[in-house]
Design a protein around this motif. Structure first.
Motif, PDB file in Angstrom:
ATOM      1  N   SER A  52       0.969  -1.338   0.182  1.00 27.18           N
ATOM      2  CA  SER A  52       0.050   0.025  -0.022  1.00 27.18           C
ATOM      3  C   SER A  52       0.869   1.190   0.089  1.00 27.18           C
ATOM      4  N   GLU A  66     -14.075   3.687  -5.075  1.00 29.86           N
ATOM      5  CA  GLU A  66     -12.727   3.473  -5.296  1.00 29.86           C
ATOM      6  C   GLU A  66     -12.412   2.208  -4.886  1.00 29.86           C
ATOM      7  N   THR A 122      -4.260   5.627   1.824  1.00 23.21           N
ATOM      8  CA  THR A 122      -4.258   6.413   3.002  1.00 23.21           C
ATOM      9  C   THR A 122      -5.718   7.384   2.847  1.00 23.21           C
ATOM     10  N   ASP A 162     -10.655  -0.957   0.854  1.00 23.13           N
ATOM     11  CA  ASP A 162      -9.395  -1.521   0.821  1.00 23.13           C
ATOM     12  C   ASP A 162      -9.821  -2.998   1.456  1.00 23.13           C
ATOM     13  N   GLY A 218     -12.187  -5.642  -3.207  1.00 24.98           N
ATOM     14  CA  GLY A 218     -12.691  -4.798  -4.209  1.00 24.98           C
ATOM     15  C   GLY A 218     -13.120  -5.530  -5.386  1.00 24.98           C
ATOM     16  N   ARG A 278      -4.308  -7.608  -4.433  1.00 28.79           N
ATOM     17  CA  ARG A 278      -4.268  -8.888  -3.706  1.00 28.79           C
ATOM     18  C   ARG A 278      -5.521  -9.380  -3.743  1.00 28.79           C
TER      19      ARG A 278
HETATM   20  C1  LIG Z   1      -1.512   2.167  -4.413  1.00 30.42           C
HETATM   21  S1  LIG Z   1      -2.388   2.058  -2.919  1.00 30.42           S
HETATM   22  C2  LIG Z   1      -4.065   3.198  -3.223  1.00 30.42           C
HETATM   23  C3  LIG Z   1      -3.671   4.421  -2.704  1.00 30.42           C
HETATM   24  C4  LIG Z   1      -4.744   5.285  -2.296  1.00 30.42           C
HETATM   25  N1  LIG Z   1      -5.878   5.380  -3.132  1.00 30.42           N
HETATM   26  C5  LIG Z   1      -4.724   6.747  -1.505  1.00 30.42           C
HETATM   27  O1  LIG Z   1      -4.978   7.694  -1.962  1.00 30.42           O
HETATM   28  O2  LIG Z   1      -3.693   6.601  -0.639  1.00 30.42           O
HETATM   29  C6  LIG Z   1      -3.368   0.464  -3.631  1.00 30.42           C
HETATM   30  C7  LIG Z   1      -4.364   0.110  -2.565  1.00 30.42           C
HETATM   31  O3  LIG Z   1      -5.098  -1.060  -2.955  1.00 30.42           O
HETATM   32  C8  LIG Z   1      -5.276  -2.009  -1.766  1.00 30.42           C
HETATM   33  N2  LIG Z   1      -5.883  -3.401  -2.134  1.00 30.42           N
HETATM   34  C9  LIG Z   1      -5.154  -4.372  -2.701  1.00 30.42           C
HETATM   35  N3  LIG Z   1      -5.724  -5.341  -3.143  1.00 30.42           N
HETATM   36  C10 LIG Z   1      -6.970  -4.731  -2.802  1.00 30.42           C
HETATM   37  C11 LIG Z   1      -8.226  -5.709  -3.111  1.00 30.42           C
HETATM   38  N4  LIG Z   1      -8.260  -6.913  -3.647  1.00 30.42           N
HETATM   39  N5  LIG Z   1      -9.505  -4.852  -2.607  1.00 30.42           N
HETATM   40  C12 LIG Z   1      -9.488  -3.520  -2.114  1.00 30.42           C
HETATM   41  N6  LIG Z   1      -8.056  -2.969  -1.980  1.00 30.42           N
HETATM   42  C13 LIG Z   1      -6.863  -3.572  -2.386  1.00 30.42           C
HETATM   43  C14 LIG Z   1      -4.056  -2.160  -0.999  1.00 30.42           C
HETATM   44  O4  LIG Z   1      -4.194  -2.536   0.312  1.00 30.42           O
HETATM   45  C15 LIG Z   1      -3.679  -0.445  -1.107  1.00 30.42           C
HETATM   46  O5  LIG Z   1      -3.968   0.140   0.031  1.00 30.42           O
END
Ligand SMILES: C[S@@+](CC[C@H](N)C(=O)[O-])C[C@H]1O[C@@H](n2cnc3c(N)ncnc32)[C@H](O)[C@@H]1O
Length: 438
Positions: free
Chosen positions: A92, A117, A122, A143, A171, A246
């Motif tokens: 993340s 989203e 964060t 998330d 998601g 993931r």
């Molecule tokens: C690059 S970060 C997102 C940044 C966020 N939009 C921000 O403004 O801080 C990617 C996020 O996707 C989440 N993620 C990964 N697999 C996911 C899933 N299957 N369902 C929901 N969230 C997921 C991760 O835990 C991580 O927090």
């Protein structure tokens, strides 16, 4: 004054210590405002922010409050900041502001829109979107991890932003309770287009996601034209690089280690590859075919590389980690931990793009390239690669931005034409470069 009402419990906000604290936090606020104004000005000047709505949102939302513990100067740099790791891999992060701006422009949010989203992280992007859709709109952010959702909720509260629905959810399933959405946006890399996103998107709505396309990750904005055909068609494509999803939508590994010299292949199909033969070929380099082309990292990965990967099933990314003395020269990219090149792989050889001048390696600069055959059949493959290179140059160096995609659910019988079809578990991707047929 608000600080008196919520002041130091013992003194009601009148003691010297409290006044000093207040003074300091006012200074931090002023400094953060200055830094944020600088960041926004750079995003506008660089063409990343293009619309007044996105600009207003970046001006209004204090990024540093979504990155507690990070120095405020760093919070306003144009960089992604990892906030959670698993097994040494970032899972993340607060995304890079310029990429966020590009995606918010692709998303084309309006006041009153309802948006989901996937990847709350964060909470910063959710806050930017809430600013754009306003009080008549709705933002839902999910998330996978409870701790991240709790963090996002705390950050939003500290920024005084209310009304966003946050949920711990995979998601890949969307968030059916508040569907349909005018926009669904993933801020995490996805291998496939999940059925739930099709179902939960309003007709005329837009799905924006970082999608794996044969080793590249592309931020693709897809509009849903009608329910019966379920055809999603792209209106905007950009290169990107997000952490991978993931959970249910994780998809297959897109990087396969070759077990030696930090080498791996970037691929996303389950094709069986004879790794021993590939390593044998690499030990038999032939004579370089010079070309007149010069390529930068961007040209390699998002231009020629993507173009080749779309047109030619036998093209792969060969990735080189670190500066391995044996294979380091296969890294066409300028200095960096991960380099690599594109290779065309055959049954009895391969051909690779290599740098013909190892000194000329400034980041972002274009280096002269040659094509190197390997193994007994490498010569013929090198001819093919030289030919492709010439056609890509003649077509005006097409890149991700020119790529067009149509996406149908798996099982759809729609007749399709295009340069290439990729089949995933839940979707069929039809890829095309309309003005530059290879
Ligand atoms: C690059 S970060 C997102 C940044 C966020 N939009 C921000 O403004 O801080 C990617 C996020 O996707 C989440 N993620 C990964 N697999 C996911 C899933 N299957 N369902 C929901 N969230 C997921 C991760 O835990 C991580 O927090």
């Amino acid at each position: 004054m608000l600080w008196l009402l919520s002041g130091h419990p013992a003194c009601g906000g009148r003691c010297l210590a409290w006044t000093a604290l207040e003074g300091r936090s006012r200074l931090v606020r002023v400094r953060a405002d200055e830094l944020r104004a600088g960041m926004v000005a750079r995003l506008v000047a660089g063409g990343r922010i293009r619309s007044p709505a996105v600009e207003r949102a970046f001006r209004a939302v204090p990024r540093h409050l979504f990155l507690p513990g990070i120095p405020i100067e760093r919070a306003y740099h144009d960089e992604a900041i990892a906030i959670k790791w698993q097994d040494g891999v970032a899972v993340s992060s607060a995304s890079q502001p310029s990429m966020m701006a590009i995606m918010l422009e692709q998303l084309a949010l309006r006041r009153g829109h309802s948006v989901l989203e996937v990847g709350a992280g964060t909470g910063y992007n959710a806050a930017l979107m809430a600013e754009i859709v306003g009080s008549t709109g709705r933002v839902v952010a999910v998330d996978l991890d409870e701790d991240l959702v709790a963090g996002a909720a705390a950050h939003l509260a500290s920024a005084g932003i209310h009304g966003i629905t946050l949920a711990t959810r995979d998601g890949a399933l969307g968030y059916r309770e508040l569907a349909p959405y005018d926009r669904i946006v993933l801020t995490v890399g996805s291998w496939d287009v999940q059925p739930a996103w099709w179902d939960q998107l309003a007709v005329g709505g837009r799905l924006l996601l970082p999608l794996s396309v044969r080793g590249s990750q592309l931020s693709v904005a897809l509009d849903l034209l009608d329910r019966p055909s379920r055809c999603l068609h792209s209106v905007s494509v950009r290169s990107c690089g997000f952490v991978r999803m993931r959970g249910l939508g994780a998809g297959p590994q897109t990087r396969r280690s070759l077990g030696v010299g930090g080498l791996s292949l970037g691929t996303e199909d389950d094709r069986e590859l004879d790794v021993d033969a590939l390593l044998r070929f690499l030990a038999q380099p032939g004579v370089d075919r010079p070309t007149r082309a010069r390529l930068s990292a961007g040209d390699l990965w998002d231009g020629l590389g993507l173009w080749l990967a779309v047109c030619e099933p036998d093209v792969f990314r060969l990735l080189v980690s670190g500066a391995d003395e044996h294979y380091g020269e296969l890294s066409l990219l300028p200095a960096g931990l991960d380099g690599g090149t594109m290779v065309l792989l055959g049954e009895d050889g391969l051909a690779a793009l290599v740098s013909s001048d190892r000194r000329d390696r400034k980041r972002g600069s274009r280096v002269p390239v040659a094509v190197r055959p390997y193994g007994p059949g490498g010569g013929e493959l090198a001819d093919r690669l030289v030919n492709y290179l010439g056609r890509w140059l003649a077509a005006g160096r097409p890149s991700a931005a020119e790529l067009r995609l149509r996406v149908y659910p798996t099982g759809s019988s729609a007749a399709v034409s295009g340069v290439r079809e990729l089949r995933k578990e839940h979707s069929r991707l039809i890829l095309d470069w309309p003005e530059t047929v290879p």
